[in-house]
Design a protein around this motif. Structure first.
Motif, short mmCIF file in Angstrom:
data_model
loop_
_atom_site.label_atom_id
_atom_site.label_comp_id
_atom_site.label_asym_id
_atom_site.label_seq_id
_atom_site.Cartn_x
_atom_site.Cartn_y
_atom_site.Cartn_z
N VAL A 97 -2.43 -23.87 -30.83
CA VAL A 97 -2.23 -22.46 -30.50
C VAL A 97 -2.33 -22.23 -29.00
O VAL A 97 -1.51 -21.52 -28.40
CB VAL A 97 -3.23 -21.58 -31.27
CG1 VAL A 97 -3.23 -20.14 -30.73
CG2 VAL A 97 -2.90 -21.58 -32.76
N SER A 98 -3.31 -22.84 -28.37
CA SER A 98 -3.48 -22.68 -26.92
C SER A 98 -2.27 -23.22 -26.17
O SER A 98 -1.74 -22.57 -25.25
CB SER A 98 -4.74 -23.42 -26.46
OG SER A 98 -5.90 -22.91 -27.07
N ALA A 118 3.93 -21.37 -34.71
CA ALA A 118 3.18 -20.59 -33.73
C ALA A 118 4.10 -20.05 -32.64
O ALA A 118 3.92 -18.92 -32.17
CB ALA A 118 2.07 -21.42 -33.13
N TYR A 119 5.07 -20.84 -32.23
CA TYR A 119 6.00 -20.38 -31.20
C TYR A 119 6.84 -19.22 -31.72
O TYR A 119 7.07 -18.24 -31.01
CB TYR A 119 6.92 -21.52 -30.76
CG TYR A 119 7.80 -21.14 -29.59
CD1 TYR A 119 7.34 -21.25 -28.28
CD2 TYR A 119 9.09 -20.65 -29.80
CE1 TYR A 119 8.14 -20.89 -27.21
CE2 TYR A 119 9.90 -20.28 -28.74
CZ TYR A 119 9.42 -20.41 -27.44
OH TYR A 119 10.21 -20.03 -26.39
N LEU A 154 0.93 -12.24 -30.10
CA LEU A 154 -0.10 -12.24 -29.06
C LEU A 154 0.41 -11.65 -27.73
O LEU A 154 -0.37 -11.49 -26.79
CB LEU A 154 -0.59 -13.66 -28.80
CG LEU A 154 -1.45 -14.29 -29.89
CD1 LEU A 154 -1.65 -15.78 -29.62
CD2 LEU A 154 -2.79 -13.59 -30.00
N ALA A 155 1.70 -11.36 -27.69
CA ALA A 155 2.28 -10.83 -26.44
C ALA A 155 1.62 -9.49 -26.09
O ALA A 155 1.22 -8.73 -26.99
CB ALA A 155 3.77 -10.67 -26.60
N HIS A 166 -2.12 -19.07 -24.59
CA HIS A 166 -3.26 -18.18 -24.75
C HIS A 166 -4.46 -19.04 -25.16
O HIS A 166 -4.56 -19.46 -26.31
CB HIS A 166 -2.94 -17.15 -25.85
CG HIS A 166 -3.88 -15.99 -25.89
ND1 HIS A 166 -3.62 -14.80 -25.27
CD2 HIS A 166 -5.09 -15.87 -26.47
CE1 HIS A 166 -4.62 -13.97 -25.48
NE2 HIS A 166 -5.53 -14.60 -26.20
N ARG A 170 -6.69 -13.14 -29.95
CA ARG A 170 -6.35 -12.45 -28.70
C ARG A 170 -7.55 -12.46 -27.74
O ARG A 170 -7.39 -12.49 -26.52
CB ARG A 170 -5.90 -11.02 -29.01
CG ARG A 170 -5.25 -10.30 -27.83
CD ARG A 170 -4.71 -8.95 -28.24
NE ARG A 170 -3.46 -9.08 -29.01
CZ ARG A 170 -3.30 -8.70 -30.26
NH1 ARG A 170 -4.30 -8.16 -30.93
NH2 ARG A 170 -2.14 -8.85 -30.86
N VAL A 229 0.88 -23.83 -27.29
CA VAL A 229 2.17 -23.22 -27.61
C VAL A 229 2.27 -21.79 -27.10
O VAL A 229 3.31 -21.35 -26.61
CB VAL A 229 2.42 -23.27 -29.13
CG1 VAL A 229 3.62 -22.43 -29.52
CG2 VAL A 229 2.62 -24.71 -29.58
N THR A 230 1.19 -21.04 -27.23
CA THR A 230 1.25 -19.62 -26.87
C THR A 230 0.85 -19.36 -25.42
O THR A 230 1.08 -18.26 -24.91
CB THR A 230 0.32 -18.79 -27.78
OG1 THR A 230 -1.05 -19.12 -27.51
CG2 THR A 230 0.65 -19.02 -29.25
N LEU A 282 3.43 -16.54 -34.02
CA LEU A 282 2.14 -16.18 -33.43
C LEU A 282 2.29 -15.76 -31.97
O LEU A 282 1.64 -14.81 -31.51
CB LEU A 282 1.16 -17.34 -33.58
CG LEU A 282 -0.28 -17.05 -33.19
CD1 LEU A 282 -0.87 -15.91 -34.03
CD2 LEU A 282 -1.14 -18.31 -33.34
N ARG A 283 3.13 -16.49 -31.24
CA ARG A 283 3.30 -16.16 -29.81
C ARG A 283 3.75 -14.71 -29.59
O ARG A 283 3.16 -14.00 -28.77
CB ARG A 283 4.30 -17.15 -29.19
CG ARG A 283 4.50 -17.00 -27.69
CD ARG A 283 5.47 -18.07 -27.19
NE ARG A 283 6.74 -17.97 -27.87
CZ ARG A 283 7.78 -17.26 -27.41
NH1 ARG A 283 7.70 -16.61 -26.26
NH2 ARG A 283 8.91 -17.22 -28.09
#
Length: 293
Positions: free
Chosen positions: A216-217, A282-283, A290-291, A222, A159, A219-220, A286-287
């Protein structure tokens, strides 16, 4: 019908195994400390036997009448020597196998266990492979890759835009979705195939932490960058949050033991490769984590 017992049935792998077994028409025996953690919708379809795997008598009693067992070591980082705990629990499982004449066993192990020594907490799993192998039971050892879900343990750092690791950022190793491990476990528990085998569960591709950060960057949405930490820095970080010395050394050793020149004993092929990509996981998982709260 074969009676199948499952340990850690609320874990990332075990929960999926239980649901698949129920959907296949079996009524699995679940070994766990607290039945309240189970999905209540499952209760009519399972047999719950509450207790502590550290209690040898409980493990033997809970597996009476069982034909097949899925054994997972719930690594306890609060004890003085986690590897000794892993070996102790494996002895309990071996005792249950012998006394209850359990005919088949699936063991969740790890890539790196083939080294037997020098791989931190994975050394305990290597010992468990030997202890359970000595029972003579039909045994499938699953040498699993690095779990995608381990990223959830670093959620606060991610995060903050950082993915910390003591692994060389561009060193590629197998990464896997626990759900895919559950698929392999359930298929083998239901198949009844005899014999002793070791099988890798490697996910769809080998990944480095740099690969993971990019995925991760993307897909999310972030942005995340790899932050490489030295072994002594990681050890200090772990002990600063309350982990004991041996537990911290075990975590550091898992990385250092496979960092340089290690190649998994089981090759990547049609048997060891599983389908879920990091991007898909991750979608889905993890996404949302991280919301914004």
């Amino acid at each position: 019908m074969t009676t199948i017992a499952v340990t850690t049935p609320t874990g990332h792998v075990g929960a999926h195994v239980v649901r698949l077994l129920v959907q296949a028409g079996t009524r699995p025996v679940l070994l766990l400390r607290d039945a309240a953690r189970l999905d209540p919708d499952l209760l009519p379809y399972v047999q719950v036997r509450e207790g502590d795997l550290h209690d040898r008598d409980y493990v033997v009693r809970a597996t009476e009448g069982v034909d097949a067992l899925f054994w997972v070591d719930p690594t306890d980082l609060t004890v003085d020597d986690p590897n000794a705990s892993t070996r102790e629990l494996a002895e309990h499982a071996a005792d249950a196998v012998r006394r209850n004449t359990i005919s088949r066993l699936v063991l969740q192990s790890s890539v790196g266990a083939e080294r037997r020594q020098g791989v931190g907490l994975i050394d305990g799993l290597g010992a468990a492979e030997d202890i359970l192998g000595d029972t003579g039971v039909d045994l499938l050892v699953l040498r699993c890759g690095y779990f995608f879900t381990n990223l959830l343990d670093d959620i606060d750092a991610i995060r903050g835009g950082v993915l910390p690791t003591a692994m060389a950022p561009d060193r590629r190793l197998p990464w896997v979705a626990p759900r895919d491990i559950g698929d392999v476990v359930a298929a083998n528990l239901l198949s009844g195939r005899p014999g002793r085998r070791i099988q890798g569960v490697h996910g769809p591709e080998d990944l480095s932490f740099s690969d993971v950060a990019r995925t991760v960057s993307d897909v999310t949405g972030h942005p995340v960058a790899v932050h490489h930490v030295e072994d002594d820095e990681l050890f200090a970080m772990l002990t600063s949050v309350g982990l004991g010395k041996r537990a911290a050394q075990g975590i550091v050793g898992m990385t250092s033991g496979i960092r340089d020149g290690f190649v998994p004993e089981q090759p990547r092929d049609a048997v060891t490769t599983t389908p879920t990509t990091l991007a898909a996981w991750a979608y889905e998982e993890l996404r949302p984590a991280l919301a914004p709260r």
